[in-house]
Design an enzyme around this catalytic site. Structure first.
Site, PDB file in Angstrom:
ATOM      1  CG  ASP A  43      -5.197  -6.066  -0.373  1.00 52.24           C
ATOM      2  OD1 ASP A  43      -5.150  -7.237   0.300  1.00 52.24           O
ATOM      3  OD2 ASP A  43      -5.068  -4.971   0.199  1.00 52.24           O
ATOM      4  CG  HIS A  68      -2.003  -1.031   1.164  1.00 43.68           C
ATOM      5  ND1 HIS A  68      -2.777  -1.493   0.283  1.00 43.68           N
ATOM      6  CD2 HIS A  68      -2.277  -2.127   2.089  1.00 43.68           C
ATOM      7  CE1 HIS A  68      -3.456  -2.547   0.371  1.00 43.68           C
ATOM      8  NE2 HIS A  68      -3.126  -2.959   1.678  1.00 43.68           N
TER       9      HIS A  68
HETATM   10 ZN    ZN Z   1      -3.542  -6.993   2.504  1.00 40.72          ZN
END
Ligand code: ZN
Length: 445
Positions: A318, A267
């Site tokens: 994800d 991220h």
């Molecule tokens: Zn994750």
């Protein structure tokens, strides 16, 4: 293994599209790449469309696939989404997780993904007691990837705390090994094998106390293994880290020896300029997960600045709001366009590199993700004659693939010289849709 020749109508060779390429494959590796082969050699397997190296999905939580659709009703934040995610986590057993992950990894194969980085923290039985085999859940994921025909890097995750040293909450008891030493002891029993790498992960600076970060980093260092960490996905994490330690999560990781070339921050959304410099100068990687980051209303990470500072980029689906690495690749560019109101931050070639070569490197597969002699024979063919991809000249096939194709346009996938997807159908999981429906329904009842 006998030699198989593939004739690729168009192939993406590092930075450009070549028409007419013969690829010779033996023992799971590419033995030769010949360009300028105008017609298929006798006996060759003909792959029409654009063939690219296999896609690497560098960040996955397989069980989140069970949430698709159901979390799109109502409002909320990352934190309210997490509560729903925890209720699904509570229901999984090694058997039901195997069934779900097999179907999810088969969905990935159909999308052209040949390697997955599974960020795995659901280790123990409900209540937190270990299974008879303490790695039963991780082994279920490894077996699932094997059945789906894709490579897996099991990023076994240390998750010890509900936040900066606080005891785990009820839902987190399945995640924790108690201490980083006990985590290391359990993970050391996992063995690498064909198609399987074992890596490490730190769930986040929330979930691993500062004085135990080095234990995880040293375990990975001793094995030259990849090390991943969720990093600054949420501003609340930054605020809590500043309150607890007087520094940002990135600074805390740097302080405890976590950053470096084998490490990937996932991220990397809410960073200071100093954080970007720390990640770049240490060549720590960045895994962007744009479809999840937009789904969870996380924000847009500074991917351009990170890459410019020296952080290689990879991509992951994800939470599996969708599983489509082509969509992840273009979303990274399109996010930047919306933010800056200018176009062209990455070329299609640069985005493909993140989705293939650099994604594989982030997962410890340094000999995959390229179509060259000696590399693992992992490749994905995208049709150029579908309603989405028909039209552009072949020279622009990479641009078409990245900016217009979807996972549904993938029609052939080879992993280690074995055909996993043929003419758009999975070879060993006959009905992936049904496998997904059955596995997810079992968790509901
Ligand atoms: Zn994750």
């Amino acid at each position: 293994m006998p030699l198989t020749t593939y004739w690729l109508e168009h192939a993406w060779l590092d930075t450009n599209v070549e028409p007419g390429v013969a690829l010779e494959v033996t023992d799971g590796r590419i033995a030769a790449v010949r360009t300028g082969v105008e017609t298929p050699p006798p006996g060759a397997v003909v792959l029409r469309g654009l063939t690219i190296p296999g896609l690497a999905n560098a960040h996955s939580h397989a069980f989140h696939r069970a949430l698709r659709g159901t979390v799109q009703v109502g409002s909320g934040t990352f934190w309210t989404w997490r509560e729903v995610m925890y209720t699904v986590a509570q229901r999984l057993t090694p058997d039901s997780y195997f069934a779900l992950a097999r179907a999810v990894y088969a969905e990935m194969a159909l999308a052209g993904i040949t390697s997955v980085g599974e960020f795995h923290y659901l280790h123990h039985a409900p209540g937190g007691s270990p299974y008879a085999d303490p790695n039963a859940m991780g082994e279920a994921l490894i077996a699932a990837a094997g059945e789906a025909g894709i490579r897996i890097t099991l990023l076994d995750t240390a998750y010890l705390s509900s936040g900066f040293g606080a005891a785990p909450e009820r839902h987190q008891l399945r995640f924790t090994d108690g201490t980083a030493e006990k985590w290391a002891e359990r993970v050391s029993a996992l063995k690498e094998r064909e198609g399987v790498r074992i890596g490490a992960a730190i769930h986040s600076v929330r979930a691993v106390p500062a004085d135990q970060l080095a234990t995880v980093a040293q375990w990975a260092g001793a094995r030259n293994a990849p090390l991943h960490v969720h990093l600054s996905e949420q501003t609340a994490e930054n605020d809590a880290c500043l309150a607890a330690h007087g520094m940002t999560p990135t600074q805390l990781l740097a302080e405890h020896g976590v950053l470096g070339a084998r490490t990937t921050g996932v991220h990397n959304t809410h960073l200071t300029d100093g954080d970007i410099t720390l990640l770049g100068t240490s060549t720590t990687g960045t895994c962007m997960c744009p479809t999840t980051e937009r789904d969870l209303a996380d924000g847009i990470g500074p991917a351009v600045a990170l890459q410019r500072a020296g952080s290689p980029l990879s991509l992951g689906s994800d939470s599996h709001a969708v599983i489509d690495l082509l969509e992840e690749a273009r979303a990274m560019e399109l996010n930047e366009r919306l933010r800056t109101r200018t176009r062209g931050h990455w070329t299609a070639a640069a985005l493909l590199r993140a989705a293939t070569t650099d994604g594989h490197a982030a997962l410890g597969w340094r000999d995959a993700g390229v179509l060259e002699t000696g590399a693992l024979a992992d490749f994905t063919t995208i049709a150029l004659d579908t309603v989405r991809t028909a039209g552009p000249v072949p020279r622009l096939a990479a641009e078409t693939a990245v900016f217009a194709a979807t996972a549904a346009d993938v029609h052939h996938v080879v992993v280690g010289g074995r055909t996993v997807v043929r003419d758009g159908a999975h070879v060993s999981v006959p009905d992936v849709g049904e496998a997904l429906a059955t596995a997810i329904a079992a968790l509901r009842n």
